[in-house]
Design an enzyme around this catalytic site. Structure first.
Site: not given
Ligand code: SAH
Ligand code: SF4
Length: 426
Positions: A134, A147, A154, A158, A161, A392
């Site tokens: 996406e 974006c 991934c 996290c 996420c 995000c």
């Molecule tokens: N993997 C990289 C880039 C992709 S995520 C990273 O983690 O930085 C892009 C951003 O979205 C990151 O700051 C991540 O922590 C945030 N993010 C992930 N899940 C989210 C959610 N459910 N709500 C808000 N931000 C989120």
């Molecule tokens: Fe991966 Fe989501 Fe963590 Fe970014 S925030 S490193 S996309 S699991």
């Protein structure tokens, strides 16, 4: 020059992280069935394709420049457009290659103008249905931000996420990363002479896509070479021309690659911090167990070229009752002392099945005020495209989503409306 894409695919697959990795990284396609597309290749990749078409060495540089200009300045879809290339060579290229983009499986336009495309990468054979990723476009009045995803899924898990819950993961090739930008330009009429769509907000700027954030699916520093090569193509002044100051790479904190990112990619840097204590960050961003906060911030301090005009963005997701207290805000300010920084507070975007909730608005304002008083700009990132799950951390491929939805429906007995209703709240 870097190795061409199809041999460099997935070369930097992450080493297994104890207790973090959930599935082996599968390798990227080596060769698409039939004619291979040139769209998205680096100059080195184009040179190799031309060599295979028997273009003599002495002409190579010039031919690469021509192809590059047609592809990345004009957005050509067809070799017949390339009028300064001889008919003979055009026919030869046509026989061997295409200029096809990845298939756009769906396009969704949010009521706030955000667009989300689900793209399917070309299949590599009968057993490969083609990876789905996406890409999200966020228009504002004076800029348009794309974006981009760097991996399918991934590996980093996290806990807040959605992308991290996807099981199958592979690196995208540099070509697949650049192709996302090309598809966006196609769909937004963002090539010289092309028509802009009329069904949503397009910024009042020369370029519909003026900025790139590597904040889609995946951890860009776990796909270093491909991300680096792709950003080289995206920022090439004779082609797609997005300056490196308008490209932001977001990482969850792959410490050993941060200095190298500064040297070899040279984009702006964003760090997904999200917590100010190691015990909590271990839970939210499990990679912290390997690279704790102190090491991460030391790597930030050493990031090349930092100044007040060129700051690191620290992303901080606001999780209700988890990381959003006044004490957390004060500790955040203390930790970042001495680093030219911006703090970006991100309201948590919920997704089906998550255990977290977004902090309420007063809490976010209070947190933001403490940060602001300490001298940091602290913009709160307005959630965009929530109604189409484009905000995000909400990205996940459609097939994975359908599977998850079926599971949820089976478990809870609620209809699909119920599942998605939970996130369509603004
Ligand atoms: N993997 C990289 C880039 C992709 S995520 C990273 O983690 O930085 C892009 C951003 O979205 C990151 O700051 C991540 O922590 C945030 N993010 C992930 N899940 C989210 C959610 N459910 N709500 C808000 N931000 C989120
Ligand atoms: Fe991966 Fe989501 Fe963590 Fe970014 S925030 S490193 S996309 S699991």
């Amino acid at each position: 020059m870097h190795a061409p894409e199809h041999s460099a695919a997935a070369t930097s697959a992450p080493a297994a992280l104890d207790g973090i990795e959930k599935a082996p990284l599968i390798t990227a396609p080596v060769q698409t069935a039939g004619r291979r597309s040139l769209a998205g290749l680096t100059r080195a990749g184009l040179a190799e394709a031309l060599r295979a078409a028997e273009v003599p060495e002495r002409e190579l540089r010039m031919r690469v420049s021509q192809l590059h200009h047609w592809l990345y300045h004009y957005g050509a879809h067809d070799f017949s457009e390339m009028l300064n290339v001889s008919k003979h060579l055009r026919a030869k290229l046509e026989a061997l290659y295409t200029l096809d983009r990845p298939e756009v499986v769906s396009e969704q336009v949010s009521k706030d103008g955000t667009r989300k495309w689900l793209m399917r990468m070309p299949s590599t054979g009968p057993l490969d249905k083609g990876a789905e990723i996406e890409t999200v476009y966020i228009p504002e009045s004076d800029r348009g931000t794309l974006c981009i995803s760097s991996q399918v899924g991934c590996t980093l898990n996290c806990s807040f996420c959605h992308t991290g819950t996807q099981r199958l993961v592979r690196n995208l090739t540099a070509q697949e990363i650049v192709a996302q930008l090309m598809v966006a330009r196609d769909r937004l009429g963002d090539w010289p002479g092309a028509e802009r769509p009329t069904d949503g907000l397009i910024p009042d700027a020369e370029r519909a896509v003026s900025n790139i954030v590597l904040m889609g699916m995946g951890e860009p520093l776990y796909n270093f070479e491909n991300v680096r090569d792709a950003m080289e193509v995206a920022s090439d002044g004779e082609g797609l021309s997005i300056s490196k100051r308008r490209i932001t790479l977001s990482t969850s904190g792959v410490v050993p690659e941060i200095a190298r990112a500064g040297d070899e990619i040279g984009s702006m840097l964003a760090i997904s911090l999200h917590a100010v204590r190691d015990d909590l960050r271990n839970e939210l961003v499990p990679l912290n167990k390997k690279y704790p906060i102190r090491e991460l911030l030391d790597a930030c301090r050493a990031y090349p070229g930092l100044s007040n005009a060129r700051r690191i963005t620290f992303e901080y997701v606001m999780l209700d009752g988890v990381n959003d207290s006044d004490a957390d805000a004060r500790e955040l300010v203390r930790l970042l002392k001495g680093i030219p920084a911006k703090i970006n507070l991100i309201p948590f975007n919920p997704w089906p099945g998550t255990k977290y909730a977004c902090s309420d608005w007063e809490r976010i304002e209070r947190f933001s005020e403490i940060v602001f008083r300490a001298g940091y700009a602290s913009p709160v990132r307005t959630p965009r495209g929530r109604d189409i799950l484009a905000a995000c951390g909400q990205l996940k491929s459609e097939t994975e989503k359908l599977r998850a939805r079926a599971r949820l429906m089976a478990e809870s007995g609620i209809g699909a409306e119920g599942v998605y209703g939970a996130v369509s709240d603004d």
